[in-house]
Design an enzyme around this catalytic site. Sequence first.
Site, PDB file in Angstrom:
ATOM      1  N   HIS A 117       0.794  -1.229   0.000  1.00 10.53           N
ATOM      2  CA  HIS A 117       0.000   0.000   0.000  1.00 10.53           C
ATOM      3  C   HIS A 117       0.830   1.285   0.000  1.00 10.53           C
ATOM      4  O   HIS A 117       0.524   2.235   0.727  1.00 10.53           O
ATOM      5  CB  HIS A 117      -0.970   0.015   1.187  1.00 10.53           C
ATOM      6  CG  HIS A 117      -2.060  -0.998   1.105  1.00 10.53           C
ATOM      7  ND1 HIS A 117      -2.539  -1.509  -0.076  1.00 10.53           N
ATOM      8  CD2 HIS A 117      -2.758  -1.623   2.090  1.00 10.53           C
ATOM      9  CE1 HIS A 117      -3.502  -2.372   0.168  1.00 10.53           C
ATOM     10  NE2 HIS A 117      -3.655  -2.486   1.469  1.00 10.53           N
ATOM     11  N   GLU A 154     -11.509  -3.921  -2.960  1.00 11.50           N
ATOM     12  CA  GLU A 154     -10.594  -2.906  -3.490  1.00 11.50           C
ATOM     13  C   GLU A 154     -10.420  -3.100  -4.991  1.00 11.50           C
ATOM     14  O   GLU A 154      -9.750  -4.051  -5.409  1.00 11.50           O
ATOM     15  CB  GLU A 154      -9.243  -3.008  -2.781  1.00 11.50           C
ATOM     16  CG  GLU A 154      -9.331  -2.938  -1.249  1.00 11.50           C
ATOM     17  CD  GLU A 154      -8.181  -3.679  -0.569  1.00 11.50           C
ATOM     18  OE1 GLU A 154      -8.458  -4.580   0.257  1.00 11.50           O
ATOM     19  OE2 GLU A 154      -7.002  -3.390  -0.883  1.00 11.50           O
ATOM     20  N   HIS A 186      -9.756   2.068   0.225  1.00 15.95           N
ATOM     21  CA  HIS A 186      -9.659   0.930   1.145  1.00 15.95           C
ATOM     22  C   HIS A 186     -10.719   0.958   2.239  1.00 15.95           C
ATOM     23  O   HIS A 186     -10.450   0.720   3.421  1.00 15.95           O
ATOM     24  CB  HIS A 186      -8.262   0.926   1.772  1.00 15.95           C
ATOM     25  CG  HIS A 186      -7.799  -0.430   2.235  1.00 15.95           C
ATOM     26  ND1 HIS A 186      -8.371  -1.062   3.316  1.00 15.95           N
ATOM     27  CD2 HIS A 186      -6.878  -1.265   1.754  1.00 15.95           C
ATOM     28  CE1 HIS A 186      -7.771  -2.215   3.483  1.00 15.95           C
ATOM     29  NE2 HIS A 186      -6.865  -2.382   2.546  1.00 15.95           N
TER      30      HIS A 186
HETATM   31  C1  GLA Z   1      -5.287  -5.279   2.053  1.00 16.79           C
HETATM   32  C2  GLA Z   1      -4.432  -6.515   2.087  1.00 16.79           C
HETATM   33  C3  GLA Z   1      -4.615  -7.242   3.374  1.00 16.79           C
HETATM   34  C4  GLA Z   1      -4.349  -6.327   4.518  1.00 16.79           C
HETATM   35  C5  GLA Z   1      -5.193  -5.093   4.398  1.00 16.79           C
HETATM   36  C6  GLA Z   1      -4.863  -4.055   5.424  1.00 16.79           C
HETATM   37  O1  GLA Z   1      -6.601  -5.569   1.965  1.00 16.79           O
HETATM   38  O2  GLA Z   1      -4.759  -7.355   1.007  1.00 16.79           O
HETATM   39  O3  GLA Z   1      -3.707  -8.312   3.418  1.00 16.79           O
HETATM   40  O4  GLA Z   1      -3.012  -5.991   4.541  1.00 16.79           O
HETATM   41  O5  GLA Z   1      -4.979  -4.504   3.167  1.00 16.79           O
HETATM   42  O6  GLA Z   1      -4.709  -4.517   6.621  1.00 16.79           O
END
Ligand code: GLA
Length: 383
Positions: free
Chosen positions: A136, A345, A210
């Site tokens: 991210h 997402e 997110h």
């Molecule tokens: C995304 C990732 C997950 C987790 C979340 C945040 O969705 O795919 O593995 O890291 O972010 O916690």
Amino acid sequence: MSRTLRLMWLPIILGLLACSTGTPRSPALEAHLTREPFGTTPTGEPVELLTLTNAHGMELRVMTFGGIIVSLKVPDRTGTLGDVVLGYDSLAGYLRSSPYFGAIVGRYGNRIARGRFALHGTEYQLATNNGPNHLHGGIRGFDKVVWGVEPFQGDSGIGVRLTHTSPDGDEGYPGALQASVTYTLTDRNELILDYQATTDRATPINLTQHSYFNLAGSGDILGHELTLSAERFTPVDSTLIPTGEIASVAGTPFDFRTPHAIGERIGADEEQLRRGGGYDHNFVLTRSGPGLALAARLVDSVSGRTLEIRTTEPGIQFYSGNFLDGSITGKGGVAYRRRTGLCLETQHFPDSPNQRVFPSTILEPGQTYRSQTVWTFGVWPSK
Ligand code: GLA
């Protein structure tokens, strides 16, 4: 019956008619927007909170820190508004620690293996902030910066345009990137997410939103019914990096081509579910061409709330909130236990800079990155 009396009954009759047809009632409100201070970052940057309300009372609250959707109130089948996203009541919670609640994530949403990729003959090393991998956007990703904001009101709805400049070398990425994310709230109870960016050097880019959804507004999401327009998904290794395979969902717990309760198969004895600790996978969207395509439909049959997601993106990460462990106390003092919320997402695939067969995420100078996702809220059964 006197004429005045008949006129008094008119709005009631119209209201009832609108109810019986399921379309949002004739606008009772004028769409409007307010803005207020919402605290200051540790480096002294002021943060603003903007509240957008559409003509039916649907309400979005977004702050300039991380472009974070702090709350999203939508009607249930009785018309009662409820907040369907997880988060905190104040900025302090987000500054303390947040698993990306409601944030814009970037420069590259999801994982890049070992934080490393090669581009036009140059090797780049990014922060490894998730075990051996990059996640991210790194340590100070787009979820932890204060975005510029321009509110607007137009035919398409009421909205905010958020802007951020990510300098050359930001978190290890090449190129100065000018990014904008526009949230538009329409009177059809939709939230339109428009992403745009340009760069002065070639760079990977993969922006997404997110938010953690819970359409019931409380409890867990295991009873929510999910449908995904995906015949295939990308299996992962033990660190959640795609193996490179694009596998069929047929005969697996990943088959959501028809509606399934999320909890129905989440505990199945299956390697990919074990690696994810539940669902935490990229689904390859089945699409017949460019443009907006239906990606997901989520239904909470108790409240009657529904969410449909359409996108121009090739994939969607379905994450069933596996890392939530009750240690976070969110809005209203609620402890967020496992599976209290789920994320959908829309995205290009994880680790694409290292995976030749995946759609490219490289933005070149002179090009404009454009991506659109639409969240449409409704009720079930639609009358
Ligand atoms: C995304 C990732 C997950 C987790 C979340 C945040 O969705 O795919 O593995 O890291 O972010 O916690």
